[in-house]
Write a protein that holds these residues in place. Structure first.
Motif, PDB file in Angstrom:
ATOM      1  N   LEU A   3       0.708  -1.285   0.174  1.00  0.00           N
ATOM      2  CA  LEU A   3      -0.434  -0.008   0.400  1.00  0.00           C
ATOM      3  C   LEU A   3       0.470   1.241  -0.145  1.00  0.00           C
ATOM      4  N   ALA A   4       1.941   1.190   0.443  1.00  0.00           N
ATOM      5  CA  ALA A   4       3.038   2.394   0.630  1.00  0.00           C
ATOM      6  C   ALA A   4       3.450   2.849  -0.910  1.00  0.00           C
ATOM      7  N   THR A   5       4.091   1.391  -1.323  1.00  0.00           N
ATOM      8  CA  THR A   5       3.756   1.898  -2.961  1.00  0.00           C
ATOM      9  C   THR A   5       2.760   2.379  -3.917  1.00  0.00           C
ATOM     10  N   LEU A   6       1.700   1.945  -3.819  1.00  0.00           N
ATOM     11  CA  LEU A   6       0.260   1.714  -4.991  1.00  0.00           C
ATOM     12  C   LEU A   6      -0.409   2.848  -3.869  1.00  0.00           C
ATOM     13  N   GLY A   7      -0.863   3.312  -2.653  1.00  0.00           N
ATOM     14  CA  GLY A   7      -1.592   4.547  -2.464  1.00  0.00           C
ATOM     15  C   GLY A   7      -2.054   3.927  -1.238  1.00  0.00           C
ATOM     16  N   ALA A   8      -3.247   4.637  -1.077  1.00  0.00           N
ATOM     17  CA  ALA A   8      -4.832   3.948  -0.166  1.00  0.00           C
ATOM     18  C   ALA A   8      -5.256   3.245  -0.819  1.00  0.00           C
ATOM     19  N   VAL A   9      -5.997   3.930  -1.317  1.00  0.00           N
ATOM     20  CA  VAL A   9      -6.833   3.667  -3.004  1.00  0.00           C
ATOM     21  C   VAL A   9      -6.285   3.078  -4.069  1.00  0.00           C
ATOM     22  N   GLY A  10      -5.647   3.037  -4.499  1.00  0.00           N
ATOM     23  CA  GLY A  10      -4.947   2.267  -5.655  1.00  0.00           C
ATOM     24  C   GLY A  10      -5.095   0.611  -4.680  1.00  0.00           C
ATOM     25  N   LEU A  12       4.811  12.026   6.953  1.00  0.00           N
ATOM     26  CA  LEU A  12       4.232  10.601   7.202  1.00  0.00           C
ATOM     27  C   LEU A  12       4.748   9.869   5.973  1.00  0.00           C
ATOM     28  N   GLY A  13       4.325  10.626   4.505  1.00  0.00           N
ATOM     29  CA  GLY A  13       4.564  10.183   3.397  1.00  0.00           C
ATOM     30  C   GLY A  13       3.259   8.923   3.144  1.00  0.00           C
ATOM     31  N   TRP A  14       2.083   9.187   3.773  1.00  0.00           N
ATOM     32  CA  TRP A  14       0.471   8.733   3.509  1.00  0.00           C
ATOM     33  C   TRP A  14       0.063   9.390   1.920  1.00  0.00           C
ATOM     34  N   THR A  15      -0.595   9.040   1.136  1.00  0.00           N
ATOM     35  CA  THR A  15      -0.482   9.383   0.259  1.00  0.00           C
ATOM     36  C   THR A  15      -2.457   8.421  -0.340  1.00  0.00           C
ATOM     37  N   ALA A  16      -3.376   8.962  -1.060  1.00  0.00           N
ATOM     38  CA  ALA A  16      -4.353   8.217  -1.571  1.00  0.00           C
ATOM     39  C   ALA A  16      -4.017   7.508  -3.212  1.00  0.00           C
ATOM     40  N   ILE A  17      -3.508   7.786  -3.513  1.00  0.00           N
ATOM     41  CA  ILE A  17      -3.132   7.350  -4.713  1.00  0.00           C
ATOM     42  C   ILE A  17      -1.804   8.200  -4.789  1.00  0.00           C
ATOM     43  N   ALA A  18      -0.720   7.358  -5.863  1.00  0.00           N
ATOM     44  CA  ALA A  18       0.472   6.916  -5.747  1.00  0.00           C
ATOM     45  C   ALA A  18       1.071   6.927  -7.262  1.00  0.00           C
ATOM     46  N   HIS A  19       2.094   6.822  -7.417  1.00  0.00           N
ATOM     47  CA  HIS A  19       2.798   6.750  -8.940  1.00  0.00           C
ATOM     48  C   HIS A  19       3.865   6.066  -9.004  1.00  0.00           C
ATOM     49  N   PRO A  20       4.013   4.696  -9.168  1.00  0.00           N
ATOM     50  CA  PRO A  20       5.195   4.028  -8.768  1.00  0.00           C
ATOM     51  C   PRO A  20       5.133   3.701 -10.283  1.00  0.00           C
ATOM     52  N   GLY A  21       6.906   3.290 -10.206  1.00  0.00           N
ATOM     53  CA  GLY A  21       7.122   2.626 -11.690  1.00  0.00           C
ATOM     54  C   GLY A  21       6.615   1.249 -11.887  1.00  0.00           C
TER      55      GLY A  21
END
Length: 470
Positions: free
Chosen positions: A75-82, A225-234
């Motif tokens: 989840l830390a890679t994809l974000g909470a929503v993803g 904290l680095g929490w994000t709803a939507i992340a943009h991983p490679g």
């Protein structure tokens, strides 16, 4: 009508044998019962003793295990929503394909494992290749479990011994548990394993919500904290995270040997669906809460994020559950070898020297292989990701969809709705192929980078893997 024609005939519904061939219900039941692997009237060990409730607990322990220690990091890679969408989507799809596998097995009760089922499509060669793939997958999971258990021992003892020694002890404990012969006897221990593991995770989740900052964050001052709803991983990071989430609910091929030991195999559906709902709910709620309070400051495995005290408490309570969970995986692999070697012989259910030598020898060999791989790639999420993309994507996506298409090939020339359903299963196969290619590539690149960066410094390393000793 020949037996072969009967076996290949598609079902009128997803569970019952064909009704259009002149068989009365009692005749169909007798035919199906005669093709079961284990028989109640056989002398020796009684394998058919598992109720659907006990099967549900076994399925829960198969799915709700060490993956919960890796999913929050995904989840830390994809974000909470993803991450949440990924958990829900994969769990729904994995539960559906679990139902497909069980239904196929109940139409073809001579099938003990997924390899037997794939033999209907690809013949003897396909059966042997899938058997090998299953064994590889189970050994990878055993290795991941050994890594988790050695991490627990390191955390509890504050790295009181070489990690290789803890890994060896873990392999011995897992092999001892997996050597229990029947799922019925494993059932009571599985209750203990599931309960202790659930309590440990619950304590850990509560602990992270009560701390001012994650244990891995800077001890003083402001921090992100680095929490994000939507992340943009490679691509590599994203597909590795997705593979870790996917594998958390992809163990349905492990259910199949359990069906052969159920009192009423037709009750399988209830057990699989209840387990799928509960597992999805637990992964979703626990992972979201952990990610909300830890953000990017997550340790892998996740118990390290709660601080030293709660890490010890969580690992201490979870250790029986870790051993039980991995032991079930090794048990299924050993049972595959055991039935494969002794099938159709008196030794299968008789307490003979051949019976015991085959059973204990299978467990010993698998335990040794798991230990060696655990020391070669001693990082949990890489082992889980590799097993998920290389093995469990075919097991839980490609093969179930193809088995469904095999039994319902008539849908290709049926109504529009039937053609659409058939097409949906083709889409599942394509998703599985993407996970195999993309996931394996992503994990392979991640492992290569880990060796290059020194994250994995050497094989058979004595260094602490729990984060207790800096």
């Amino acid at each position: 009508m020949t037996t072969a024609t009967y076996e290949k005939n598609a079902a009128d519904d997803v569970i019952e044998a064909p009704r259009s061939e002149g068989f009365a219900p009692t005749q169909k039941a007798e035919i199906l019962e005669a093709r079961e692997i284990f028989h109640d009237n056989a002398e020796g060990v009684k394998f058919r003793t598992v109720s659907w409730q006990r099967a549900t607990i076994i399925f829960l322990k198969i799915q709700f295990a060490m993956s919960i220690l890796a999913v929050p990091g995904a989840l830390a890679t994809l974000g909470a929503v993803g991450g949440a969408l990924s958990i829900v989507g994969w769990e729904v799809l994995n539960t559906y394909t679990a139902v497909i596998l069980g239904d196929f097995r109940n139409r073809h009760p001579e099938c003990h494992t997924l390899a037997d089922m794939c033999g209907h499509i690809w013949g003897r060669l396909g059966k042997e290749l899938v058997s090998l793939q299953i064994l590889i997958a189970q050994v990878l999971i055993t290795a991941a479990g050994i890594v988790s258990c050695s991490t627990a021992f390191n955390a509890l003892s504050e790295h009181g011994a070489c990690t290789v020694a803890f890994s060896f002890v873990s392999a011995v404990l897992i092999t001892l548990f997996s050597s229990v012969r029947t799922f019925s006897r494993l059932g009571w221990l599985t209750w203990l394993g599931f309960t202790t593991f659930f309590i440990a995770v619950f304590i850990f989740v509560v602990a992270v919500t009560q701390q001012d900052r994650p244990a891995a964050a800077p001890p003083t001052g402001d921090f992100d904290l680095g929490w994000t709803a939507i992340a943009h991983p490679g691509f590599v990071a994203g597909i590795t995270a997705s593979a870790n989430i996917f594998i958390s609910g992809s163990g349905s091929q492990m259910y199949l040997p359990v069906i052969s030991e159920m009192k009423k195999p037709r009750d399988y559906r209830k057990a699989a669906i209840v387990a799928g709902i509960l597992v999805g709910a637990m992964y979703l709620t626990f992972s979201l809460v952990i990610y909300r309070w830890c953000g990017m400051w997550l340790a892998t495995p996740a118990f390290g994020s709660a601080g030293t005290l709660f890490k010890k408490i969580s690992y201490g309570i979870a250790l029986p559950g870790l051993v039980v969970g991995v032991g079930i995986y090794q048990h299924v692999a050993a049972k595959l070898i055991f039935v494969r070697v002794l099938r159709n012989s008196r030794h299968l259910q008789a307490n003979t020297v051949v019976h015991w030598t085959t059973w204990l020898g299978s467990n010993l060999v698998l335990g040794v292989l798991g230990f060696i791989i655990a020391e070669a790639v001693p990082i949990l999420n890489y082992l889980l990701g590799l097993a998920g993309s290389l093995c469990f994507a075919p097991f839980s996506l490609i093969f179930p969809a193809m088995l469904w298409m095999y039994d319902f090939k008539g849908y290709t020339s049926g109504s529009t709705s039937q053609k659409l359903v058939y097409g949906a299963h083709i889409f599942i196969v394509l998703v599985g192929l993407f996970m195999v290619v993309g996931g394996t590539y992503g994990v392979a690149v991640s492992i290569k980078q880990a060796f290059a960066s020194g994250l994995i410094s050497k094989v058979f390393d004595c260094a602490d893997n729990s984060g207790t000793i800096s």
